[in-house]
Design an enzyme around this catalytic site. Structure first.
Site, PDB file in Angstrom:
ATOM      1  N   GLY A  25       0.698  -1.414   0.232  1.00 24.94           N
ATOM      2  CA  GLY A  25       0.055  -0.048   0.028  1.00 24.94           C
ATOM      3  C   GLY A  25       0.813   1.328   0.055  1.00 24.94           C
ATOM      4  O   GLY A  25       2.041   1.189  -0.248  1.00 24.94           O
ATOM      5  N   ASN A  26       0.362   2.335   0.415  1.00 27.24           N
ATOM      6  CA  ASN A  26       1.055   3.637   0.562  1.00 27.24           C
ATOM      7  C   ASN A  26       0.412   4.433   1.687  1.00 27.24           C
ATOM      8  O   ASN A  26      -0.376   4.250   2.292  1.00 27.24           O
ATOM      9  CB  ASN A  26       0.966   4.372  -1.140  1.00 27.24           C
ATOM     10  CG  ASN A  26      -0.279   4.602  -1.472  1.00 27.24           C
ATOM     11  OD1 ASN A  26      -0.798   5.433  -0.840  1.00 27.24           O
ATOM     12  ND2 ASN A  26      -0.706   4.044  -2.318  1.00 27.24           N
ATOM     13  N   HIS A  27       1.184   5.649   1.828  1.00 33.90           N
ATOM     14  CA  HIS A  27       0.816   6.538   2.832  1.00 33.90           C
ATOM     15  C   HIS A  27      -0.418   7.603   2.608  1.00 33.90           C
ATOM     16  O   HIS A  27      -0.641   8.404   3.491  1.00 33.90           O
ATOM     17  CB  HIS A  27       1.920   7.539   3.225  1.00 33.90           C
ATOM     18  CG  HIS A  27       3.057   6.725   3.927  1.00 33.90           C
ATOM     19  ND1 HIS A  27       2.946   5.754   5.104  1.00 33.90           N
ATOM     20  CD2 HIS A  27       4.417   6.310   3.519  1.00 33.90           C
ATOM     21  CE1 HIS A  27       3.967   5.366   5.216  1.00 33.90           C
ATOM     22  NE2 HIS A  27       4.935   5.573   4.643  1.00 33.90           N
ATOM     23  N   SER A  28      -1.185   7.306   1.506  1.00 33.92           N
ATOM     24  CA  SER A  28      -2.088   8.346   1.183  1.00 33.92           C
ATOM     25  C   SER A  28      -3.122   8.283   2.258  1.00 33.92           C
ATOM     26  O   SER A  28      -3.546   7.188   2.896  1.00 33.92           O
ATOM     27  CB  SER A  28      -3.102   7.945  -0.052  1.00 33.92           C
ATOM     28  OG  SER A  28      -4.211   8.476  -0.031  1.00 33.92           O
ATOM     29  N   ALA A  93      -4.456   7.513  -4.584  1.00 32.90           N
ATOM     30  CA  ALA A  93      -2.987   7.137  -4.644  1.00 32.90           C
ATOM     31  C   ALA A  93      -3.248   5.571  -5.057  1.00 32.90           C
ATOM     32  O   ALA A  93      -2.884   4.773  -4.186  1.00 32.90           O
ATOM     33  CB  ALA A  93      -2.018   7.365  -3.643  1.00 32.90           C
TER      34      ALA A  93
END
Ligand code: CTP
Length: 220
Positions: A25-28, A93
């Protein structure tokens, strides 16, 4: 201008599962997409918010939230709404890649190294962009670290967008994990830079800019 308009917004990250307990995943946080959804709803739009996993709540009666986990789920949800929506805003994102396989039970550790094969995810903005009608308006985001304007212009063309909201990670206070954002709006023939502002103020700037460009297109 937005009163009575149907708006599709993607927001937040996507989680691409490796096994039942792990994901890529990512930090959005989804804050920018949610701020846009709320502001549009307050201006009378009917908003369809397709949201990846976030801690945010949306309770405005004009916003219908479809929660999704993966890019494939986000794309499927967008396809349901895209045809009838007047405005598309791609603020999510989306993970560019997903594991080629998802294990059905938890992966146990064994060797000293572990390799994951990734395959490309669908590009939601680009795929929908191929079927965009001239009466529809599409906005994308670009988060860049270098050659920002050039990359934003490439995205504008490749994804058939009418406008790109550019965030540079070189600007302090911009991008993920902040309540503020510093944007540059890139349109086919103009570039407009804005000061560092709260995400709610940035949402208003983005909507004003959409109004101006959309009005120009409608006059053509
Ligand atoms: N986007 C999308 N689906 C994807 C990837 C991106 O809809 N699979 C959308 C984003 O929501 C954003 C725009 O496309 O509005 C640009 O996203 P970004 O991640 O900056 O660009 P990419 O096309 O993924 O290019 P790169 O990561 O190589 O910069």
């Amino acid at each position: 201008m937005f009163s009575g308009k149907k708006v599709l917004i993607t927001a937040g990250p996507t989680y691409e599962p490796l096994d039942p307990v792990r994901f890529i995943g990512n930090h959005s946080t989804g804050k920018m997409g949610y701020a846009l959804a709320r502001t549009l709803a307050e201006q009378g739009a009917e908003v369809f918010l397709v949201s990846g996993p976030t801690a945010l709540k949306m309770e405005h009666p004009n916003v219908q939230v479809t929660p999704v986990m993966t890019a494939d789920e986000m794309y499927a949800a967008c396809q349901q709404i895209a045809l009838e929506a007047d405005l598309w805003i791609f603020a999510a994102a989306v993970a560019d890649y997903k594991p080629s396989q998802t294990a059905t039970s938890k992966i146990k550790k064994s060797d000293a190294t572990f390799t994951i094969e990734l395959v490309k995810n669908v590009d939601i903005a680009a795929a929908l962009g191929q079927q965009k009608r001239t009466d529809q308006f599409a906005v994308g985001f670009a988060l860049e670290t270098d050659q920002e304007l050039e990359n934003a212009r490439t995205k504008l063309l490749k994804k058939n967008l009418n406008m790109v909201v550019l965030n540079s990670l070189r600007d302090p206070g911009a991008g993920f994990k902040h309540d503020t954002n510093k944007i540059t709006i890139v349109k086919p023939t103009t570039v407009e830079e804005f000061a560092l502002k709260t995400k709610d103020e940035v949402a208003l700037d983005i909507l004003e800019s959409i109004k101006a460009e959309w009005a120009c297109l409608q006059r053509k």
